[in-house]
Design an enzyme around this catalytic site. Sequence first.
Site, mmCIF file in Angstrom:
data_model
loop_
_atom_site.group_PDB
_atom_site.id
_atom_site.type_symbol
_atom_site.label_atom_id
_atom_site.label_comp_id
_atom_site.label_asym_id
_atom_site.label_seq_id
_atom_site.Cartn_x
_atom_site.Cartn_y
_atom_site.Cartn_z
ATOM 1 N N GLY A 255 22.065 47.883 24.737
ATOM 2 C CA GLY A 255 22.747 48.987 24.048
ATOM 3 C C GLY A 255 22.102 50.331 24.407
ATOM 4 O O GLY A 255 22.791 51.335 24.594
ATOM 5 N N ASP A 256 20.779 50.347 24.496
ATOM 6 C CA ASP A 256 20.068 51.599 24.837
ATOM 7 C C ASP A 256 20.395 52.005 26.270
ATOM 8 O O ASP A 256 20.557 53.179 26.584
ATOM 9 C CB ASP A 256 18.547 51.413 24.683
ATOM 10 C CG ASP A 256 18.180 50.963 23.276
ATOM 11 O OD1 ASP A 256 18.942 51.275 22.344
ATOM 12 O OD2 ASP A 256 17.140 50.292 23.114
#
Length: 312
Positions: A255-256
């Site tokens: 996600g990052d």
Amino acid sequence: MILTVTMNPSVDISYPLEKFNLDTVNRVVKVSKTPGGKGLNVTRVLKQLNDEVVATGLIGGALGTDIQKKLLEKGIKNNFFEISGETRNCIAILHEGNQTEILEKGPTITKSESDNFLEHFEKLVKSKEIKIIAISGSLPDGLEINYYSKMIEICEKYKKSVVLDCSGKALLEVLKNEYKPKVIKPNTEELSQLIGKDVSKNPDELKKVLKDKLFEKIEWIIVSLGADGAFAKHNDKFYKVNVPNIKVVNPVGSGDSTVAGITSAIHENASDQDLLRKANVLGMLNAMEKLTGFVNLENYDKLFNEVEILEI
Ligand code: ATP
């Protein structure tokens, strides 16, 4: 230049063990200690993309100094605000195919630190070099729940866009506020938490959910769906992103990495299609590696062409 924000960074310690024995001594041979926190994962991926990036946030004590030193060793510019509390350790014990985590809560921020960081942040945001701000992760204790709203208001004052990746009450507070981030990137769990009921990965359902008043005036909402790719809303347009099958090694931090892709694409004024491709390819590349916030760009072009984007 891109400014990334990590309000509760950590030194991430990984202890690989063949077997994890409870109630006795475990000796670790190969320890790794890296700067961590979602915003620093985003920073590392941006650096690998060769984007100009500077990291900020709150940092304190010997571990804070260690983080600054390690970032500089990797050529990552940073301009953190020093606090009296100690930056935290987060420990991941890797054993028998499992990952047991011990996460410190981190320091409590004082009222004056909270006020002074906003001044520090404003100075960075107003600099001509900074074009976009990526804010990731949770707020440390001591900061008011509307703290991100205050930061977004500062960005709005200087007409700088914000990509925000946080969850729970801090995100809800931002959505209720007058000043909006340009992009949010919830996963379905975070989306469910926001609207107070379970949301599936079904595109029709997601389309309905994203039309909710809560998301009004947010230009981009990109819901990441793990192996199912993503579902996105850009103003009045909706997209389903399908990704190819990949060999997953460690999806933590995908996600990052996706947030790094979104920010980088906006920074270079990419089209909707290219933004969604870049975001998903970087998420996948992170999932294909052991390390969090690390991508092997050799496979970038191949995956970029394999991502399918359908306007629905
Ligand atoms: P984290 O909190 O661990 O950072 P997340 O839940 O915010 O993750 P995910 O939806 O798991 O984010 O992953 C982000 C993106 O990475 C997805 O949209 C997808 O493009 C890619 N991705 C993640 N896992 C996989 C997978 N198993 N197969 C293919 N792509 C994946």
